[in-house]
Design a protein around this motif. Structure first.
Motif, PDB file in Angstrom:
ATOM      1  N   GLY A 172      -5.529 -16.515  -0.114  1.00  0.00           N
ATOM      2  CA  GLY A 172      -6.376 -16.666  -1.294  1.00  0.00           C
ATOM      3  C   GLY A 172      -6.850 -15.325  -1.843  1.00  0.00           C
ATOM      4  O   GLY A 172      -6.912 -15.132  -3.062  1.00  0.00           O
ATOM      5  N   ILE A 173      -7.175 -14.404  -0.967  1.00  0.00           N
ATOM      6  CA  ILE A 173      -7.597 -13.063  -1.400  1.00  0.00           C
ATOM      7  C   ILE A 173      -6.481 -12.399  -2.191  1.00  0.00           C
ATOM      8  O   ILE A 173      -6.710 -11.796  -3.238  1.00  0.00           O
ATOM      9  N   LEU A 174      -5.257 -12.522  -1.697  1.00  0.00           N
ATOM     10  CA  LEU A 174      -4.111 -11.896  -2.356  1.00  0.00           C
ATOM     11  C   LEU A 174      -3.717 -12.632  -3.631  1.00  0.00           C
ATOM     12  O   LEU A 174      -3.205 -12.021  -4.562  1.00  0.00           O
ATOM     13  N   GLU A 175      -3.958 -13.935  -3.671  1.00  0.00           N
ATOM     14  CA  GLU A 175      -3.680 -14.702  -4.890  1.00  0.00           C
ATOM     15  C   GLU A 175      -4.615 -14.275  -6.010  1.00  0.00           C
ATOM     16  O   GLU A 175      -4.211 -14.193  -7.165  1.00  0.00           O
ATOM     17  N   GLU A 176      -5.862 -14.023  -5.650  1.00  0.00           N
ATOM     18  CA  GLU A 176      -6.880 -13.646  -6.628  1.00  0.00           C
ATOM     19  C   GLU A 176      -6.531 -12.326  -7.311  1.00  0.00           C
ATOM     20  O   GLU A 176      -6.573 -12.206  -8.526  1.00  0.00           O
ATOM     21  N   SER A 177      -6.183 -11.330  -6.500  1.00  0.00           N
ATOM     22  CA  SER A 177      -5.852 -10.011  -7.039  1.00  0.00           C
ATOM     23  C   SER A 177      -5.263  -9.153  -5.936  1.00  0.00           C
ATOM     24  O   SER A 177      -5.569  -9.340  -4.762  1.00  0.00           O
ATOM     25  N   THR A 178      -4.432  -8.208  -6.359  1.00  0.00           N
ATOM     26  CA  THR A 178      -3.892  -7.251  -5.389  1.00  0.00           C
ATOM     27  C   THR A 178      -4.360  -5.844  -5.739  1.00  0.00           C
ATOM     28  O   THR A 178      -3.650  -4.865  -5.507  1.00  0.00           O
ATOM     29  N   ASN A 179      -5.593  -5.747  -6.254  1.00  0.00           N
ATOM     30  CA  ASN A 179      -6.159  -4.424  -6.493  1.00  0.00           C
ATOM     31  C   ASN A 179      -6.523  -3.780  -5.153  1.00  0.00           C
ATOM     32  O   ASN A 179      -6.451  -4.437  -4.103  1.00  0.00           O
ATOM     33  N   ASP A 180      -6.881  -2.520  -5.169  1.00  0.00           N
ATOM     34  CA  ASP A 180      -7.160  -1.798  -3.927  1.00  0.00           C
ATOM     35  C   ASP A 180      -8.229  -2.478  -3.083  1.00  0.00           C
ATOM     36  O   ASP A 180      -8.099  -2.584  -1.860  1.00  0.00           O
ATOM     37  N   LEU A 186       0.821  -1.222   0.000  1.00  0.00           N
ATOM     38  CA  LEU A 186       0.000   0.000   0.000  1.00  0.00           C
ATOM     39  C   LEU A 186       0.850   1.266   0.000  1.00  0.00           C
ATOM     40  O   LEU A 186       0.434   2.292  -0.543  1.00  0.00           O
ATOM     41  N   LYS A 187       2.022   1.195   0.566  1.00  0.00           N
ATOM     42  CA  LYS A 187       2.913   2.363   0.629  1.00  0.00           C
ATOM     43  C   LYS A 187       3.946   2.374  -0.483  1.00  0.00           C
ATOM     44  O   LYS A 187       4.880   3.176  -0.484  1.00  0.00           O
ATOM     45  N   GLY A 188       3.787   1.480  -1.470  1.00  0.00           N
ATOM     46  CA  GLY A 188       4.636   1.496  -2.647  1.00  0.00           C
ATOM     47  C   GLY A 188       6.020   0.898  -2.470  1.00  0.00           C
ATOM     48  O   GLY A 188       6.879   1.056  -3.330  1.00  0.00           O
ATOM     49  N   GLU A 189       6.231   0.173  -1.387  1.00  0.00           N
ATOM     50  CA  GLU A 189       7.541  -0.442  -1.148  1.00  0.00           C
ATOM     51  C   GLU A 189       7.630  -1.856  -1.699  1.00  0.00           C
ATOM     52  O   GLU A 189       8.706  -2.422  -1.783  1.00  0.00           O
ATOM     53  N   LEU A 190       6.490  -2.429  -2.050  1.00  0.00           N
ATOM     54  CA  LEU A 190       6.447  -3.770  -2.621  1.00  0.00           C
ATOM     55  C   LEU A 190       5.474  -3.744  -3.796  1.00  0.00           C
ATOM     56  O   LEU A 190       4.353  -3.242  -3.669  1.00  0.00           O
ATOM     57  N   ASP A 191       5.911  -4.252  -4.921  1.00  0.00           N
ATOM     58  CA  ASP A 191       5.095  -4.296  -6.126  1.00  0.00           C
ATOM     59  C   ASP A 191       3.891  -5.220  -5.915  1.00  0.00           C
ATOM     60  O   ASP A 191       4.019  -6.289  -5.307  1.00  0.00           O
ATOM     61  N   ARG A 192       2.735  -4.816  -6.430  1.00  0.00           N
ATOM     62  CA  ARG A 192       1.507  -5.598  -6.264  1.00  0.00           C
ATOM     63  C   ARG A 192       1.618  -6.998  -6.861  1.00  0.00           C
ATOM     64  O   ARG A 192       1.127  -7.968  -6.284  1.00  0.00           O
ATOM     65  N   LYS A 193       2.243  -7.117  -8.009  1.00  0.00           N
ATOM     66  CA  LYS A 193       2.414  -8.434  -8.632  1.00  0.00           C
ATOM     67  C   LYS A 193       3.320  -9.327  -7.796  1.00  0.00           C
ATOM     68  O   LYS A 193       3.130 -10.537  -7.716  1.00  0.00           O
ATOM     69  N   LYS A 194       4.326  -8.721  -7.154  1.00  0.00           N
ATOM     70  CA  LYS A 194       5.214  -9.504  -6.288  1.00  0.00           C
ATOM     71  C   LYS A 194       4.451 -10.008  -5.069  1.00  0.00           C
ATOM     72  O   LYS A 194       4.644 -11.142  -4.636  1.00  0.00           O
ATOM     73  N   LEU A 195       3.583  -9.165  -4.508  1.00  0.00           N
ATOM     74  CA  LEU A 195       2.775  -9.602  -3.373  1.00  0.00           C
ATOM     75  C   LEU A 195       1.896 -10.777  -3.768  1.00  0.00           C
ATOM     76  O   LEU A 195       1.783 -11.756  -3.036  1.00  0.00           O
ATOM     77  N   GLN A 196       1.303 -10.691  -4.943  1.00  0.00           N
ATOM     78  CA  GLN A 196       0.451 -11.773  -5.433  1.00  0.00           C
ATOM     79  C   GLN A 196       1.268 -13.057  -5.600  1.00  0.00           C
ATOM     80  O   GLN A 196       0.835 -14.142  -5.201  1.00  0.00           O
ATOM     81  N   GLU A 197       2.450 -12.935  -6.157  1.00  0.00           N
ATOM     82  CA  GLU A 197       3.328 -14.097  -6.334  1.00  0.00           C
ATOM     83  C   GLU A 197       3.760 -14.677  -4.989  1.00  0.00           C
ATOM     84  O   GLU A 197       3.799 -15.897  -4.807  1.00  0.00           O
ATOM     85  N   ILE A 198       4.068 -13.809  -4.042  1.00  0.00           N
ATOM     86  CA  ILE A 198       4.452 -14.263  -2.701  1.00  0.00           C
ATOM     87  C   ILE A 198       3.312 -15.051  -2.075  1.00  0.00           C
ATOM     88  O   ILE A 198       3.527 -16.132  -1.512  1.00  0.00           O
ATOM     89  N   ALA A 199       2.100 -14.535  -2.173  1.00  0.00           N
ATOM     90  CA  ALA A 199       0.943 -15.220  -1.590  1.00  0.00           C
ATOM     91  C   ALA A 199       0.764 -16.604  -2.205  1.00  0.00           C
ATOM     92  O   ALA A 199       0.531 -17.592  -1.488  1.00  0.00           O
ATOM     93  N   MET A 200       0.880 -16.691  -3.524  1.00  0.00           N
ATOM     94  CA  MET A 200       0.704 -17.977  -4.206  1.00  0.00           C
ATOM     95  C   MET A 200       1.784 -18.972  -3.792  1.00  0.00           C
ATOM     96  O   MET A 200       1.488 -20.115  -3.435  1.00  0.00           O
TER      97      MET A 200
END
Length: 114
Positions: free
Chosen positions: A82-90, A46-60
């Motif tokens: 599972g929520i983060l795997e689905e999407s990391t939109n707002d 949320l604070k721009g220190e981690l890319d959203r796609k990377k968070l999704q990949e980490i969750a998976m």
């Protein structure tokens, strides 16, 4: 979290989680640890220190790795990943953050995935 590759991050998280689950036989603390780490990663995103796609990949990768072993994943923590795997939109980040906060408040980390 310090700058490290996704695989290094996953390995470290699973290593700590495994110490709780396998060494200490402490399912509660292991799942609480995962929730705190996931919440921190959401805040970093949320604070721009981690890319959203990377968070999704980490969750998976995190969920897959834990399910392969050591296991003992709380169903609510599984849902959080599972929520983060689905999407990391707002909307999903907000939903995941709210779930993490509720989990920490309700303090029900000893329940296992069935």
């Amino acid at each position: 979290m310090p700058c490290e590759t996704i695989d290094e991050m996953i390995n470290k998280i699973v290593r700590v989680y495994s110490k709780y689950i396998d060494d200490d036989l402490d399912i509660y603390s292991g799942n609480r640890y995962l929730t705190v780490v996931i919440e921190a990663l959401i805040h970093e995103t949320l604070k721009g220190e981690l890319d959203r796609k990377k968070l999704q990949e980490i969750a998976m990768k995190l969920r897959d790795t834990i399910l392969e072993g050591p296991g003992s994943l709380n169903p609510y923590v599984m849902e959080l990943l599972g929520i983060l795997e689905e999407s990391t939109n707002d909307e999903n980040l907000k939903e995941a953050l709210n779930l993490a906060k509720r989990l920490l408040k309700e303090d029900r980390f000893d329940k296992l995935e069935v």
